[in-house]
Write an enzyme that holds these catalytic residues in place. Structure first.
Site, PDB file in Angstrom:
ATOM      1  CB  CYS A  76      49.895  39.343  51.535  1.00 53.81           C
ATOM      2  SG  CYS A  76      48.579  38.927  50.403  1.00 53.81           S
ATOM      3  CB  VAL A  77      53.870  35.778  53.132  1.00 52.21           C
ATOM      4  CG1 VAL A  77      55.365  35.831  53.857  1.00 52.21           C
ATOM      5  CG2 VAL A  77      52.903  34.620  53.868  1.00 52.21           C
TER       6      VAL A  77
END
Length: 146
Positions: free
Chosen positions: A56-57
């Site tokens: 996940c960013v």
């Protein structure tokens, strides 16, 4: 088990229907923010590497526990929209058995219409959050076999 509306757990089906009524992408984002605001506070002490969602960013954390054979999740993210996705999944999956969670497929996201509103990185993040929640449900089952 495929995630068509009639095979979805009731809480998740209700969430999907809520998003289906919001036909405008802006309304869907507002809905996600609303879910994010409803999410319970996440303990700082649980923000540890083993609770972090990979891929996940945003910074996303998920915990899971088993109570009376049902999985109870908690989650958090440093991004409001991603936190909304976490909240949507927490609300939709809480109270299900590990087996029910593992059988779900993430294609219900198409039913919400969010898949067309989300950026590719957020859509990928949603998938990673969902997969992490399934993995944690499985770990609960292994830790507390019925």
């Amino acid at each position: 088990m495929s995630s068509t509306m009639d095979s979805l757990p009731p809480a998740l089906a209700k969430i999907v229907q809520r998003f289906q009524r919001a036909t405008d992408p802006k309304r869907r984002y507002e809905q996600l923010i609303w879910y994010a605001q409803k999410l319970n506070d996440f303990p700082e002490t649980s923000k540890v590497p083993e609770n972090k969602v990979p891929g996940c960013v945003s910074q996303v954390y998920i915990t899971a526990g088993l109570e009376d054979g049902k999985v109870l999740y908690q989650g958090d993210s440093d991004s409001q929209l991603t936190k909304g996705l976490v909240a949507l999944l927490v609300e939709g999956l809480n109270g299900l058995t590990p087996g029910e969670i593992v059988q779900l497929t993430p294609d219900f996201i198409q039913e919400t219409g969010l898949n067309v509103s989300l950026t590719p990185s957020r859509a990928n993040g949603f998938y990673n959050i969902f997969k992490t929640m399934q993995k944690k449900a499985l770990e609960c089952k292994l830790d507390f076999p019925s």
